[in-house]
Design a protein around this motif. Structure first.
Motif, PDB file in Angstrom:
ATOM      1  N   GLY A  65      49.569  26.456  44.930  1.00 49.78           N
ATOM      2  CA  GLY A  65      49.375  26.130  43.529  1.00 49.78           C
ATOM      3  C   GLY A  65      48.732  27.260  42.756  1.00 49.78           C
ATOM      4  N   ARG A  66      48.314  28.314  43.442  1.00 52.68           N
ATOM      5  CA  ARG A  66      47.748  29.497  42.801  1.00 52.68           C
ATOM      6  C   ARG A  66      47.659  30.607  43.840  1.00 52.68           C
ATOM      7  NH1 ARG A  66      41.306  27.990  42.121  1.00 52.68           N
ATOM      8  NH2 ARG A  66      40.805  27.931  44.328  1.00 52.68           N
ATOM      9  N   SER A  67      47.477  31.845  43.369  1.00 58.45           N
ATOM     10  CA  SER A  67      47.369  32.980  44.280  1.00 58.45           C
ATOM     11  C   SER A  67      45.918  33.457  44.317  1.00 58.45           C
ATOM     12  CB  SER A  67      48.273  34.120  43.791  1.00 58.45           C
ATOM     13  OG  SER A  67      47.735  34.703  42.611  1.00 58.45           O
ATOM     14  N   ASP A  68      45.689  34.528  45.043  1.00 56.26           N
ATOM     15  CA  ASP A  68      44.362  35.140  45.088  1.00 56.26           C
ATOM     16  C   ASP A  68      44.273  36.321  44.119  1.00 56.26           C
ATOM     17  OD1 ASP A  68      43.394  33.409  47.045  1.00 56.26           O
ATOM     18  OD2 ASP A  68      44.251  34.615  48.655  1.00 56.26           O
ATOM     19  N   ILE A  86      34.463  48.562  32.220  1.00 53.25           N
ATOM     20  CA  ILE A  86      34.508  47.111  32.414  1.00 53.25           C
ATOM     21  C   ILE A  86      35.475  46.743  33.537  1.00 53.25           C
ATOM     22  CG2 ILE A  86      35.308  44.962  31.343  1.00 53.25           C
ATOM     23  CD1 ILE A  86      34.073  45.964  28.721  1.00 53.25           C
ATOM     24  N   ALA A  87      36.654  47.388  33.552  1.00 52.81           N
ATOM     25  CA  ALA A  87      37.662  47.086  34.577  1.00 52.81           C
ATOM     26  C   ALA A  87      37.140  47.419  35.978  1.00 52.81           C
ATOM     27  CB  ALA A  87      38.941  47.862  34.291  1.00 52.81           C
ATOM     28  N   ALA A  88      36.492  48.562  36.117  1.00 49.35           N
ATOM     29  CA  ALA A  88      35.970  48.962  37.426  1.00 49.35           C
ATOM     30  C   ALA A  88      34.916  47.971  37.914  1.00 49.35           C
ATOM     31  CB  ALA A  88      35.393  50.373  37.346  1.00 49.35           C
ATOM     32  N   ALA A  89      34.072  47.500  36.996  1.00 47.45           N
ATOM     33  CA  ALA A  89      33.038  46.538  37.379  1.00 47.45           C
ATOM     34  C   ALA A  89      33.651  45.198  37.772  1.00 47.45           C
ATOM     35  CB  ALA A  89      32.050  46.351  36.228  1.00 47.45           C
ATOM     36  N   ALA A  90      34.673  44.757  37.026  1.00 46.18           N
ATOM     37  CA  ALA A  90      35.347  43.506  37.369  1.00 46.18           C
ATOM     38  C   ALA A  90      35.990  43.588  38.750  1.00 46.18           C
ATOM     39  CB  ALA A  90      36.404  43.179  36.308  1.00 46.18           C
ATOM     40  N   VAL A 122      36.121  40.968  42.041  1.00 47.36           N
ATOM     41  CA  VAL A 122      37.377  40.345  42.447  1.00 47.36           C
ATOM     42  C   VAL A 122      37.792  40.750  43.858  1.00 47.36           C
ATOM     43  CG1 VAL A 122      39.857  40.228  41.954  1.00 47.36           C
ATOM     44  CG2 VAL A 122      38.200  40.098  40.082  1.00 47.36           C
ATOM     45  N   GLU A 123      37.585  42.012  44.203  1.00 46.10           N
ATOM     46  CA  GLU A 123      38.154  42.574  45.432  1.00 46.10           C
ATOM     47  C   GLU A 123      37.792  41.816  46.703  1.00 46.10           C
ATOM     48  OE1 GLU A 123      37.244  46.726  46.306  1.00 46.10           O
ATOM     49  OE2 GLU A 123      39.396  47.113  46.244  1.00 46.10           O
ATOM     50  N   PRO A 124      36.559  41.337  46.865  1.00 47.91           N
ATOM     51  CA  PRO A 124      36.268  40.581  48.099  1.00 47.91           C
ATOM     52  C   PRO A 124      37.029  39.264  48.200  1.00 47.91           C
ATOM     53  CG  PRO A 124      34.245  41.386  47.056  1.00 47.91           C
ATOM     54  CD  PRO A 124      35.350  41.579  46.064  1.00 47.91           C
ATOM     55  N   HIS A 125      37.578  38.780  47.089  1.00 46.57           N
ATOM     56  CA  HIS A 125      38.250  37.477  47.080  1.00 46.57           C
ATOM     57  C   HIS A 125      39.761  37.576  46.941  1.00 46.57           C
ATOM     58  CE1 HIS A 125      34.273  35.641  46.570  1.00 46.57           C
ATOM     59  NE2 HIS A 125      34.043  36.599  45.686  1.00 46.57           N
ATOM     60  N   SER A 140      33.223  36.935  37.355  1.00 44.34           N
ATOM     61  CA  SER A 140      32.537  35.832  38.044  1.00 44.34           C
ATOM     62  C   SER A 140      32.868  34.494  37.403  1.00 44.34           C
ATOM     63  CB  SER A 140      31.021  36.063  38.016  1.00 44.34           C
ATOM     64  OG  SER A 140      30.666  37.229  38.729  1.00 44.34           O
ATOM     65  N   LEU A 141      32.988  34.464  36.082  1.00 42.02           N
ATOM     66  CA  LEU A 141      33.344  33.220  35.395  1.00 42.02           C
ATOM     67  C   LEU A 141      34.728  32.740  35.829  1.00 42.02           C
ATOM     68  CD1 LEU A 141      32.052  33.954  31.773  1.00 42.02           C
ATOM     69  CD2 LEU A 141      31.101  32.302  33.389  1.00 42.02           C
ATOM     70  N   VAL A 142      35.649  33.673  36.012  1.00 36.50           N
ATOM     71  CA  VAL A 142      37.005  33.316  36.432  1.00 36.50           C
ATOM     72  C   VAL A 142      37.021  32.792  37.865  1.00 36.50           C
ATOM     73  CG1 VAL A 142      39.212  34.355  37.102  1.00 36.50           C
ATOM     74  CG2 VAL A 142      38.312  34.740  34.819  1.00 36.50           C
ATOM     75  N   LEU A 143      36.196  33.367  38.708  1.00 39.57           N
ATOM     76  CA  LEU A 143      36.192  32.975  40.124  1.00 39.57           C
ATOM     77  C   LEU A 143      35.325  31.750  40.396  1.00 39.57           C
ATOM     78  CD1 LEU A 143      35.933  36.500  41.786  1.00 39.57           C
ATOM     79  CD2 LEU A 143      37.958  35.038  41.630  1.00 39.57           C
ATOM     80  N   ASP A 144      34.486  31.390  39.451  1.00 41.89           N
ATOM     81  CA  ASP A 144      33.557  30.274  39.625  1.00 41.89           C
ATOM     82  C   ASP A 144      34.281  28.954  39.410  1.00 41.89           C
ATOM     83  OD1 ASP A 144      31.459  28.548  39.761  1.00 41.89           O
ATOM     84  OD2 ASP A 144      30.548  29.137  37.856  1.00 41.89           O
ATOM     85  N   ASP A 145      34.327  28.114  40.445  1.00 46.51           N
ATOM     86  CA  ASP A 145      34.998  26.815  40.343  1.00 46.51           C
ATOM     87  C   ASP A 145      34.048  25.691  39.934  1.00 46.51           C
ATOM     88  OD1 ASP A 145      37.524  27.758  41.074  1.00 46.51           O
ATOM     89  OD2 ASP A 145      37.006  27.660  43.201  1.00 46.51           O
TER      90      ASP A 145
END
Length: 337
Positions: free
Chosen positions: A61-64, A81-85, A89-92, A308-313
Motif C-alpha cells: 500500500g506504500r513504498s519506503d 535542506i535536501a541534504a539534511a532531509a 530518510v536514508e535509514p528508513h 521527520s514529520l513525514v516519517l512520523d506515524d
C-alpha cells in the motif's frame, strides 16, 4: 540470470500459488504461514530472484521512498535542506528528488507522479505564490494523497493543509531592520525578489515595517528574480538612480551576493560606500569577504524536521502540525559602520 527469473518461477519452485509467493516476497499485510513463507524465501534465494520495488509498494500500500520537491537544487538554500532531509530518510528508505526550476505547474506534476508511484510521503520545499488557483489545485492533490495514507510536510507558508515547517520571515526581516537602524544606517533600499512570491513579499513587508517603527522608510523596492543574477540586475538598476542608498537589504543571501558583485563592478566598496544585508545565512557563504550580515534560518534543522514529520506515524487525530522557525539576526562586516 537473476534478472530473467519471475515471481511465477519462484511460486512454481516453492509449490505455492502466485498470490502466496507475492505476499511473501512483496511484503503484503496478509500473513503467510511460516512453512510456506520459508519455502518461498528459499526458492527465491535458489533462483536468484530480485523483488520488484513497485510491486512491493502495491502489495504494502506504500513504498519506503520519500519524495522531496524543491524549487532549485542548485540554490544552496534548497541543497542544504535536501541534504539534511536525506540524513533522516536514508535509514528508513530512499529519497526521490524533484526540482521544479521555479515552475509552479511542475510542482503539481511531481506530486501527481510521486503519488502514482506510491511513495510513503512527500516533502515540499519552497514558497507559495499569489496564484491562488495553483495553490488550491496543489492542496487538493495533497489531500487526495493523504486520504490514501500518504504523508506530506511543507517548508514554507501554511497554505496547503499539510504539516508545515514555517519560517518566520516577516518577523526576522523586521528585527533586521531594527538592528540596522540601531547601527546608525539612515537611508535604505530593498531588492525585493519576485512580486508573486510570498516569501519575498513577507520579507519585504517585515523589513519595511521594522524601518517604520524606527521612523525610517525604504526609499525604493526593486523587484527581480530570486537568484544571484536577479540580485545583480536589481542592484544595477538601483545604482542607476540619482540617489544612492546607504544600506541595501536583499531578501535572500544569493541575491545579496549578486548585489555585492554589482557594487564591486561599479567601483563601490562594501560596506564603506554601501552596506548590504541578506536573509537565510547560507553556510557556504559564511567565508565571503566582507562577511554578510543576514537573518539566520536553521536550514538543516528545517530539513530534518520536515522529513521527520513525514516519517512520523503518530500524528494525533489527523490534525496538521505547524512548527514555527524563528530567524536570528547576525550582524557582520557587510553592514559595519
Amino acid at each position: 540470470m537473476g534478472s530473467q527469473i519471475t515471481l511465477a518461477d519462484v511460486a512454481e519452485r516453492a509449490g505455492v500459488s502466485l498470490a502466496t509467493a507475492s505476499r511473501v516476497v512483496n511484503g503484503s499485510e496478509r500473513v503467510v504461514g511460516k512453512r510456506f513463507r520459508e519455502r518461498v524465501l528459499a526458492a527465491a534465494a535458489e533462483l536468484g530472484y530480485t523483488a520488484n520495488a513497485f510491486a512491493q509498494a502495491v502489495a504494502r500500500g506504500r513504498s519506503d521512498v520519500v519524495g522531496l520537491v524543491v524549487a532549485d537544487i542548485q540554490d544552496p538554500y534548497f541543497s542544504v535542506i535536501a541534504a539534511a532531509a536525506l540524513t533522516v530518510v536514508e535509514p528508513h528508505g530512499e529519497l526521490m528528488l524533484g526540482t521544479t526550476l521555479h515552475r509552479p505547474e511542475q510542482e503539481l506534476r511531481y506530486v501527481t507522479t510521486m503519488r502514482a508511484r506510491q511513495v510513503r510521503g512527500i516533502v515540499l520545499v519552497g514558497s507559495r505564490t499569489t496564484d491562488t488557483g495553483h495553490t488550491k489545485r496543489l492542496a487538493e492533490a495533497i489531500a487526495e494523497f493523504v486520504s490514501g495514507g500518504g504523508r506530506v510536510a511543507v517548508i514554507g507558508q501554511d497554505k496547503l493543509g499539510a504539516d508545515t515547517v514555517l519560517p518566520q520571515n516577516r518577523s526576522g526581516a523586521r528585527e533586521l531592520a531594527s538592528a540596522l537602524t540601531g547601527l546608525g544606517h539612515r537611508s535604505f533600499a530593498v531588492l525585493g525578489g519576485p512580486k508573486n512570491l510570498l516569501t519575498a513579499r513577507d520579507r519585504v513587508d517585515g523589513f519595511v515595517d521594522g524601518l517604520a517603527k524606527r521612523g525610517r522608510r525604504a526609499e525604493v523596492v526593486v523587484h527581480s528574480e530570486f537568484v544571484r543574477d536577479g540580485g545583480y540586475r536589481a542592484m544595477n538598476e538601483l545604482l542607476d538612480r540619482p540617489r544612492r542608498p546607504g544600506c541595501v537589504f536583499a531578501v535572500n543571501d544569493v541575491m545579496a551576493i549578486g548585489a555585492m558583485a554589482a557594487a564591486r563592478d561599479r567601483g563601490l566598496r562594501v560596506p564603506e560606500d554601501i552596506a548590504i544585508a541578506g536573509f537565510d545565512d547560507i553556510p557556504s557563504l559564511r567565508d565571503l569577504a566582507p562577511t554578510l550580515t543576514t537573518v539566520r534560518l536553521p536550514l538543516e534543522e528545517m530539513g530534518r524536521k520536515a522529513a521527520s514529520l513525514v516519517l512520523d506515524d503518530a500524528r494525533e487525530g489527523g490534525r496538521k502540525r505547524v512548527v514555527r522557525i524563528k530567524g536570528e539576526v547576525v550582524l557582520r562586516d557587510s553592514t559595519r559602520r
